[in-house]
Design a protein around this motif. Sequence first.
Motif, PDB file in Angstrom:
ATOM      1  N   ARG A 242       0.493  -1.331   0.185  1.00  0.00           N
ATOM      2  CA  ARG A 242       0.089   0.226   0.091  1.00  0.00           C
ATOM      3  C   ARG A 242       0.917   1.339  -0.576  1.00  0.00           C
ATOM      4  NH1 ARG A 242      -1.684   0.015   6.334  1.00  0.00           N
ATOM      5  NH2 ARG A 242      -0.319   0.443   7.087  1.00  0.00           N
ATOM      6  N   LEU A 243       0.104   2.089  -0.094  1.00  0.00           N
ATOM      7  CA  LEU A 243       1.016   3.426  -0.024  1.00  0.00           C
ATOM      8  C   LEU A 243       1.015   3.797   1.076  1.00  0.00           C
ATOM      9  CD1 LEU A 243      -1.447   5.798  -2.537  1.00  0.00           C
ATOM     10  CD2 LEU A 243       0.958   5.338  -3.180  1.00  0.00           C
ATOM     11  N   GLU A 244       2.372   4.676   1.318  1.00  0.00           N
ATOM     12  CA  GLU A 244       2.658   4.856   2.877  1.00  0.00           C
ATOM     13  C   GLU A 244       3.309   6.536   2.547  1.00  0.00           C
ATOM     14  OE1 GLU A 244       2.357   2.816   5.981  1.00  0.00           O
ATOM     15  OE2 GLU A 244       2.255   0.922   4.874  1.00  0.00           O
ATOM     16  N   PRO A 245       2.782   7.007   4.052  1.00  0.00           N
ATOM     17  CA  PRO A 245       2.424   6.739   5.022  1.00  0.00           C
ATOM     18  C   PRO A 245       1.118   6.285   5.245  1.00  0.00           C
ATOM     19  CG  PRO A 245       3.003   8.807   5.467  1.00  0.00           C
ATOM     20  CD  PRO A 245       3.283   8.587   3.983  1.00  0.00           C
ATOM     21  N   HIS A 246       0.439   5.687   5.558  1.00  0.00           N
ATOM     22  CA  HIS A 246      -0.884   5.022   5.904  1.00  0.00           C
ATOM     23  C   HIS A 246      -1.471   6.120   6.880  1.00  0.00           C
ATOM     24  CE1 HIS A 246      -5.204   3.434   6.072  1.00  0.00           C
ATOM     25  NE2 HIS A 246      -4.589   3.281   7.411  1.00  0.00           N
ATOM     26  N   ALA A 247      -2.806   7.128   7.140  1.00  0.00           N
ATOM     27  CA  ALA A 247      -2.809   7.736   8.215  1.00  0.00           C
ATOM     28  C   ALA A 247      -4.611   6.876   8.681  1.00  0.00           C
ATOM     29  CB  ALA A 247      -3.342   8.775   7.784  1.00  0.00           C
ATOM     30  N   ALA A 248      -4.496   6.350   9.347  1.00  0.00           N
ATOM     31  CA  ALA A 248      -5.771   5.452   9.598  1.00  0.00           C
ATOM     32  C   ALA A 248      -7.321   6.220  10.407  1.00  0.00           C
ATOM     33  CB  ALA A 248      -5.437   4.210  11.377  1.00  0.00           C
ATOM     34  N   GLY A 249      -7.974   5.701   9.331  1.00  0.00           N
ATOM     35  CA  GLY A 249      -9.453   7.316  10.116  1.00  0.00           C
ATOM     36  C   GLY A 249      -9.012   8.530   9.168  1.00  0.00           C
ATOM     37  N   LEU A 250      -8.386   8.441   8.274  1.00  0.00           N
ATOM     38  CA  LEU A 250      -8.675   9.158   7.020  1.00  0.00           C
ATOM     39  C   LEU A 250      -9.778   9.713   6.464  1.00  0.00           C
ATOM     40  CD1 LEU A 250      -7.628  12.470   6.153  1.00  0.00           C
ATOM     41  CD2 LEU A 250      -5.648  11.422   5.281  1.00  0.00           C
ATOM     42  N   ARG A 251      -9.428   8.215   5.382  1.00  0.00           N
ATOM     43  CA  ARG A 251     -10.587   7.995   4.413  1.00  0.00           C
ATOM     44  C   ARG A 251     -11.875   8.832   5.056  1.00  0.00           C
ATOM     45  NH1 ARG A 251     -14.822   7.486   2.227  1.00  0.00           N
ATOM     46  NH2 ARG A 251     -15.357   5.930   0.768  1.00  0.00           N
ATOM     47  N   GLU A 252     -12.247   9.111   6.494  1.00  0.00           N
ATOM     48  CA  GLU A 252     -13.528   8.788   6.740  1.00  0.00           C
ATOM     49  C   GLU A 252     -13.897  10.555   6.879  1.00  0.00           C
ATOM     50  OE1 GLU A 252     -14.439   6.600  10.003  1.00  0.00           O
ATOM     51  OE2 GLU A 252     -14.649   4.376   8.738  1.00  0.00           O
ATOM     52  N   ARG A 253     -12.590  11.318   6.856  1.00  0.00           N
ATOM     53  CA  ARG A 253     -12.681  12.837   6.832  1.00  0.00           C
ATOM     54  C   ARG A 253     -12.681  12.898   5.622  1.00  0.00           C
ATOM     55  NH1 ARG A 253      -8.472  12.996   9.846  1.00  0.00           N
ATOM     56  NH2 ARG A 253      -8.008  10.277  10.847  1.00  0.00           N
ATOM     57  N   ILE A 254     -12.734  12.606   5.224  1.00  0.00           N
ATOM     58  CA  ILE A 254     -13.115  13.685   3.131  1.00  0.00           C
ATOM     59  C   ILE A 254     -14.653  14.557   3.199  1.00  0.00           C
ATOM     60  CG2 ILE A 254     -12.103  13.285   1.113  1.00  0.00           C
ATOM     61  CD1 ILE A 254     -10.049  12.545   2.987  1.00  0.00           C
ATOM     62  N   TRP A 255     -14.315  15.190   2.712  1.00  0.00           N
ATOM     63  CA  TRP A 255     -15.243  15.861   2.294  1.00  0.00           C
ATOM     64  C   TRP A 255     -15.496  16.253   1.082  1.00  0.00           C
ATOM     65  CZ3 TRP A 255     -17.850  18.881   6.592  1.00  0.00           C
ATOM     66  CH2 TRP A 255     -17.587  18.193   8.198  1.00  0.00           C
ATOM     67  N   TRP A 256     -16.661  16.623   0.118  1.00  0.00           N
ATOM     68  CA  TRP A 256     -17.713  16.518  -0.774  1.00  0.00           C
ATOM     69  C   TRP A 256     -17.497  18.138  -1.371  1.00  0.00           C
ATOM     70  CZ3 TRP A 256     -15.297  15.392  -5.307  1.00  0.00           C
ATOM     71  CH2 TRP A 256     -15.356  14.980  -6.842  1.00  0.00           C
ATOM     72  N   GLY A 257     -17.019  19.258  -1.772  1.00  0.00           N
ATOM     73  CA  GLY A 257     -17.770  20.170  -1.959  1.00  0.00           C
ATOM     74  C   GLY A 257     -18.905  20.078  -3.169  1.00  0.00           C
ATOM     75  N   ALA A 258     -20.344  20.509  -2.763  1.00  0.00           N
ATOM     76  CA  ALA A 258     -21.094  19.966  -3.681  1.00  0.00           C
ATOM     77  C   ALA A 258     -21.885  21.376  -3.944  1.00  0.00           C
ATOM     78  CB  ALA A 258     -21.897  19.018  -3.207  1.00  0.00           C
ATOM     79  N   ALA A 259     -21.761  21.590  -5.847  1.00  0.00           N
ATOM     80  CA  ALA A 259     -23.270  22.836  -5.994  1.00  0.00           C
ATOM     81  C   ALA A 259     -24.079  22.116  -6.618  1.00  0.00           C
ATOM     82  CB  ALA A 259     -22.031  23.462  -7.017  1.00  0.00           C
ATOM     83  N   SER A 260     -24.534  21.175  -6.150  1.00  0.00           N
ATOM     84  CA  SER A 260     -25.682  20.459  -7.131  1.00  0.00           C
ATOM     85  C   SER A 260     -26.448  19.672  -5.877  1.00  0.00           C
ATOM     86  CB  SER A 260     -25.709  20.196  -8.277  1.00  0.00           C
ATOM     87  OG  SER A 260     -24.871  18.974  -8.021  1.00  0.00           O
ATOM     88  N   ASN A 261     -27.517  19.183  -5.993  1.00  0.00           N
ATOM     89  CA  ASN A 261     -28.160  17.979  -5.330  1.00  0.00           C
ATOM     90  C   ASN A 261     -28.002  17.062  -5.985  1.00  0.00           C
ATOM     91  OD1 ASN A 261     -29.413  20.416  -3.972  1.00  0.00           O
ATOM     92  ND2 ASN A 261     -31.396  20.167  -5.243  1.00  0.00           N
ATOM     93  N   ALA A 262     -27.483  16.776  -6.930  1.00  0.00           N
ATOM     94  CA  ALA A 262     -27.145  15.524  -7.275  1.00  0.00           C
ATOM     95  C   ALA A 262     -26.243  14.774  -6.591  1.00  0.00           C
ATOM     96  CB  ALA A 262     -27.029  15.747  -9.062  1.00  0.00           C
ATOM     97  N   THR A 263     -24.890  15.444  -6.612  1.00  0.00           N
ATOM     98  CA  THR A 263     -23.608  15.616  -6.634  1.00  0.00           C
ATOM     99  C   THR A 263     -23.567  15.122  -4.767  1.00  0.00           C
ATOM    100  OG1 THR A 263     -22.897  18.341  -6.473  1.00  0.00           O
ATOM    101  CG2 THR A 263     -22.208  16.251  -8.629  1.00  0.00           C
ATOM    102  N   ALA A 264     -24.269  16.216  -4.365  1.00  0.00           N
ATOM    103  CA  ALA A 264     -24.105  16.336  -3.041  1.00  0.00           C
ATOM    104  C   ALA A 264     -24.576  15.066  -2.380  1.00  0.00           C
ATOM    105  CB  ALA A 264     -25.706  17.314  -1.881  1.00  0.00           C
ATOM    106  N   VAL A 265     -25.739  14.314  -3.223  1.00  0.00           N
ATOM    107  CA  VAL A 265     -26.189  12.925  -2.989  1.00  0.00           C
ATOM    108  C   VAL A 265     -25.490  12.098  -3.369  1.00  0.00           C
ATOM    109  CG1 VAL A 265     -28.299  11.398  -3.518  1.00  0.00           C
ATOM    110  CG2 VAL A 265     -28.694  13.294  -3.486  1.00  0.00           C
ATOM    111  N   TRP A 266     -24.394  12.069  -4.110  1.00  0.00           N
ATOM    112  CA  TRP A 266     -23.286  11.476  -4.652  1.00  0.00           C
ATOM    113  C   TRP A 266     -22.555  10.967  -3.677  1.00  0.00           C
ATOM    114  CZ3 TRP A 266     -18.294  12.749  -5.671  1.00  0.00           C
ATOM    115  CH2 TRP A 266     -17.239  11.071  -6.333  1.00  0.00           C
ATOM    116  N   ALA A 267     -22.360  12.320  -2.849  1.00  0.00           N
ATOM    117  CA  ALA A 267     -21.145  12.450  -1.911  1.00  0.00           C
ATOM    118  C   ALA A 267     -21.519  11.507  -0.793  1.00  0.00           C
ATOM    119  CB  ALA A 267     -21.181  13.606  -1.259  1.00  0.00           C
ATOM    120  N   ALA A 268     -22.621  12.066  -0.686  1.00  0.00           N
ATOM    121  CA  ALA A 268     -23.423  10.722   0.749  1.00  0.00           C
ATOM    122  C   ALA A 268     -23.202   9.285   0.163  1.00  0.00           C
ATOM    123  CB  ALA A 268     -24.519  10.791   1.133  1.00  0.00           C
ATOM    124  N   GLU A 269     -23.663   9.614  -0.660  1.00  0.00           N
ATOM    125  CA  GLU A 269     -23.457   7.619  -1.719  1.00  0.00           C
ATOM    126  C   GLU A 269     -22.098   7.261  -1.202  1.00  0.00           C
ATOM    127  OE1 GLU A 269     -27.487   7.393  -4.372  1.00  0.00           O
ATOM    128  OE2 GLU A 269     -25.347   7.671  -5.048  1.00  0.00           O
TER     129      GLU A 269
END
Length: 340
Positions: free
Chosen positions: A171-198
């Motif tokens: 895998r790639l290093e260094p691995h930061a455990a938990g960072l995957r769950e702290r990613i946000w998506w900047g959504a300009a539309s309703n559809a991309t907000a739903v996509w971010a949630a999914e």
Amino acid sequence: MKKIGFLSFGHWADHPAYSTRTASDTLLQSIDLAVAAEEIGLDGAYFRVHHFAAQLASPFPLLSAIGAKTNKIEIGTGVIDMRYENPLYMVEDAGAADLISGGRLQLGISRGSPEQVIDGWRYFGYELGEGETDADMGRRKALEFLNRLQGVGFAQPNPYPMFPNPPGLLRLEPHAAGLRERIWWGAASNATAVWAAENGMYLQSSTLKYDEGGKPFHVQQAEQIRLYKEAWKKAGHQREPRVSVSRSIFALVNDEDWYYFGQEADRADKLGTIEKDKRAIFGRSYAAEPDKLIQELAKDEALQEADTILLTIPNTLGVNYNVHVLSAILEQVAPGLGWR
């Protein structure tokens, strides 16, 4: 209760009224402001990323420096334009910055907004796939970034490596455990907000979005947030969703505030075009005495739906003045709204 952070675009220019005359000024003052913001009790220090402009661009050196000089404040972006990014190299940079900060990184990413040059990502060496739009490319890179952040091995090891390898794929290093769950998506539309949630990303909604119904900005944004929350629940994620909204809010408490913002012109929503054939609605700014601000902000539906408020700041006015601006909100406005 709300988390309250600042969002800086990191402007600089050789202008006599600016405290940020150079890129060095902006970078160093950004670090100082994050340190001061933590001291006054702010929850987050976030930075915009723009390329080919006299603004902050490469976020990870700055985020790492702030992480090394602070202890509690969340450190993030709003947003990184994924069209310009190498997702694998970004995993390494983000992992290092997150480890330096002790797991406080909150990365906002997106397909990106219109930039200073035409197809600027081409200068970074990227091309569209067959039948792909630049929005498609941004989302594709985002999903690859999310996938590699999980820390699962995928690369075949060299049978004759310089250093011994662990068993299995690398895998790639260094691995930061938990960072995957702290990613946000900047959504300009309703559809991309739903996509971010999914796709298990938190939602960042800024001071503009595509006009999708002709209603006031804060109403459309609140509707977007509710759609996001419904999609998150439907997707079955085991953690709670987070939503941030950006606002320009200034409490007028002294003569300097009145001088800078007392005649603020953007007290009504505006319509405009940020991309060809796509009409956008831009949310109003707020500038008033604290009591009046409390009354106005209480009517903002999107603020009620969000758990995190990012206050856009005039970074060119220097660290001390921005600490004053943020302190006035924390002390004289936030308690009256139940944010503190």
